[in-house]
Every structure is written in C-alpha cells, then in structure tokens.
Write an enzyme that holds these catalytic residues in place. Structure first.
Site, PDB file in Angstrom:
ATOM      1  N   GLU A 105       4.387 -13.144  32.340  1.00 54.58           N
ATOM      2  CA  GLU A 105       4.644 -14.558  32.629  1.00 54.58           C
ATOM      3  C   GLU A 105       6.059 -14.959  32.224  1.00 54.58           C
ATOM      4  O   GLU A 105       6.709 -15.749  32.921  1.00 54.58           O
ATOM      5  CB  GLU A 105       3.613 -15.440  31.928  1.00 54.58           C
ATOM      6  CG  GLU A 105       2.172 -15.193  32.360  1.00 54.58           C
ATOM      7  CD  GLU A 105       1.980 -15.218  33.865  1.00 54.58           C
ATOM      8  OE1 GLU A 105       2.719 -15.938  34.556  1.00 54.58           O
ATOM      9  OE2 GLU A 105       1.099 -14.502  34.361  1.00 54.58           O
ATOM     10  N   HIS A 141       8.372 -14.030  34.966  1.00 50.44           N
ATOM     11  CA  HIS A 141       8.441 -15.030  36.039  1.00 50.44           C
ATOM     12  C   HIS A 141       9.452 -16.120  35.687  1.00 50.44           C
ATOM     13  O   HIS A 141      10.204 -16.580  36.549  1.00 50.44           O
ATOM     14  CB  HIS A 141       7.064 -15.665  36.255  1.00 50.44           C
ATOM     15  CG  HIS A 141       6.158 -14.869  37.140  1.00 50.44           C
ATOM     16  ND1 HIS A 141       6.527 -14.436  38.393  1.00 50.44           N
ATOM     17  CD2 HIS A 141       4.881 -14.418  36.957  1.00 50.44           C
ATOM     18  CE1 HIS A 141       5.524 -13.776  38.947  1.00 50.44           C
ATOM     19  NE2 HIS A 141       4.515 -13.741  38.096  1.00 50.44           N
TER      20      HIS A 141
END
Length: 280
Positions: free
Chosen positions: A131, A134
């Site tokens: 994450e 990202h």
C-alpha cells in the site's frame, strides 16, 4: 512498459469522453465532455480519501489506539522515504487493505480487522509495504482519475440515451450513436480495470523492495485471495479496485474474463514476486 500501457489506456478514456460528447453535442459536446471529466476529477482529487473511507466504513486510528500497526506503518514509510500517512482500520472480517489520498502528503493506509487477525507479522508488513508503494507511485490519484472519467462516460452516455443527441445537419449516424452510447461505458469500465491491474504489478514489485521480503508479500497475497473468496465484503464496486485483492471476489463468477477483473490473477502476482526473490 507498465507506464506506457497506462498512458495509452488513459488516452483511450479521454478519447471515449470526447467521442460520446461529440455524439451528444458535436464539437461543443466533446469539449463539454472533457470539462465535465475535469470537474469530476478536481472534486475527487480533494475529496477522494474521505469518500473511500466512508465506503469501507473505516475509522482513523492513532498511535495510542493501534500502537503495533501504527509503528509498523511508521517504520516502513521511513524505509520508503514517505511522509507519515493517516492510518485507518475498516470493520470487515475479510482480510484486505487499501491506500487512498490525493498525494503522499495527504495519504491514507487502511487495513481491515480481518487482515490484522489472520496475517503474521511478516505478511502484514508485506501488505502495508504494498500500500505504501501505491502512495510512492502516486497510483491513488491515477486510479481516482480513471474511475471518475469512466463514471463521466457512463453519465454522458445515460444522458444521451434519455435526452437524445445533437439535432443538426451534421448529426452522427443514429446506429453509430447508439452503439457508442451503449458500448462506450463498457469499454470505459474495461480500461479502468486494466489500469488497476497494471498498477498492482508495479506496487507488488515496489512493496517487495520496501519490506525486503518478496516471499512474505507473495504468501500474504495467497491468503488474501482465499479470504476474499470465502468471506464476502459489502463495499461499493467503485472502491473495489483500490484494495490489494478484489474485495468482491466472493460475488464474482469463476472463470470470468480477466478483461472484466479489477485485479490481475493472484497466481501471476505471486509468480512475479517469486521471480524477484530468486534473483536477490
């Protein structure tokens, strides 16, 4: 190569907005379509994180409320060279996670309660690193733009279907117009999902670099996929592409074409991570 593919896909979405706008209102309609997409993107740019958190029912937590999770995110974000994101927990039994926000300085990392219960420490680090990747790659903004442009295409097409297209001497062939208005939103959805799939492969690679354990992330992906298929999650389809694995997998038909998948096949992602581990 992934970045080139995403650029081509985004250009395809822009072209669809203009084509449907052209059907609806000629040259001025194409411009209006672009302006509508730009306005929606601006709105989502500023409000996307709060909207996504509401969609998942997530609550922001601090270091006192979730000390181990907060410390893990803080340590990994330093390795990634990122500012500290907001940390949130979503009250879902399905193990999953996502990142959102308009930029690294205004980002959110969210995990579900099911993820914290089922993953061991190394696997949890791998998921959080994914994450953070990202965020580092600025994927949240890209995926938000793709989602809003796809939504704009659907809205324009619906408007045209109910209220008709332009009524002038240069009106488009009605059969072509109807085809564009029906097929356009489907193509937009396919392009949006394709962009999401490309960014997942990139985030896996960067996440493996951040956590330093590609096989831990690979193991987590396998368990996440099994959990998503076994434990349903009620969440908006528009927010599904943000998650590390498809949160709606329990409702998906097996063998459905990958063109309509929000995520690449998990076995392909695991194979790519195993290849990264083998050359270390």
């Amino acid at each position: 190569m992934n970045n080139i593919k995403v650029f081509v896909l985004m250009a395809g979405l822009t072209g669809l907005v203009m084509a449907i706008g052209q059907v609806l209102g000629g040259g001025s309609g194409a411009i209006m379509g672009l302006l509508m997409a730009a306005a929606m993107n601006l709105f989502m740019y500023w409000g996307s994180s709060s909207m996504v958190l509401r969609s998942y029912g997530a609550q922001v937590v601090n270091a006192q409320q979730a000390p181990e999770l907060y410390e893990m995110v803080d340590r990994l974000r330093q390795r990634a060279g990122l500012p500290m994101p907001i940390v949130a927990i979503a009250p879902h039994d399905q193990p999953n996670a996502f990142a959102t926000g308009r930029n690294p300085e205004n980002s959110v990392v969210c995990v579900t309660e099911g993820l914290m219960r089922t993953m061991n420490r190394e696997e949890l680090e791998g998921v959080i690193a994914h994450e953070l990747a990202h965020i580092k790659n600025r994927d949240m903004l890209l995926q938000t733009i793709a989602a809003t442009m796809a939504g704009a295409i659907g809205n324009i097409a619906q408007f045209a279907m109910f209220f008709g297209g332009r009524d002038d001497e240069e009106s488009a062939n009605p059969i072509v117009a109807i085809a564009i208005m029906i097929i356009g939103p489907i193509i937009a959805m396919v392009i949006q999902f394709a962009i999401s799939r490309q960014r997942e492969f990139k985030a896996d690679a960067v996440g493996a670099e951040i956590c330093g354990r590609p096989l831990a992330l690979a193991s987590a992906l396998g368990r996440l996929e099994m959990g998503a298929r076994r434990i349903p999650m009620q969440v908006s389809p528009n927010a599904a592409p943000l998650a590390i694995v498809n949160p709606l997998a329990a409702f998906s038909l097996r063998g459905v074409s990958k063109w309509f998948s929000t995520h690449p096949p998990t076995e392909e992602r695991i194979a790519a991570l195993q290849e990264i581990a083998s050359v270390r």
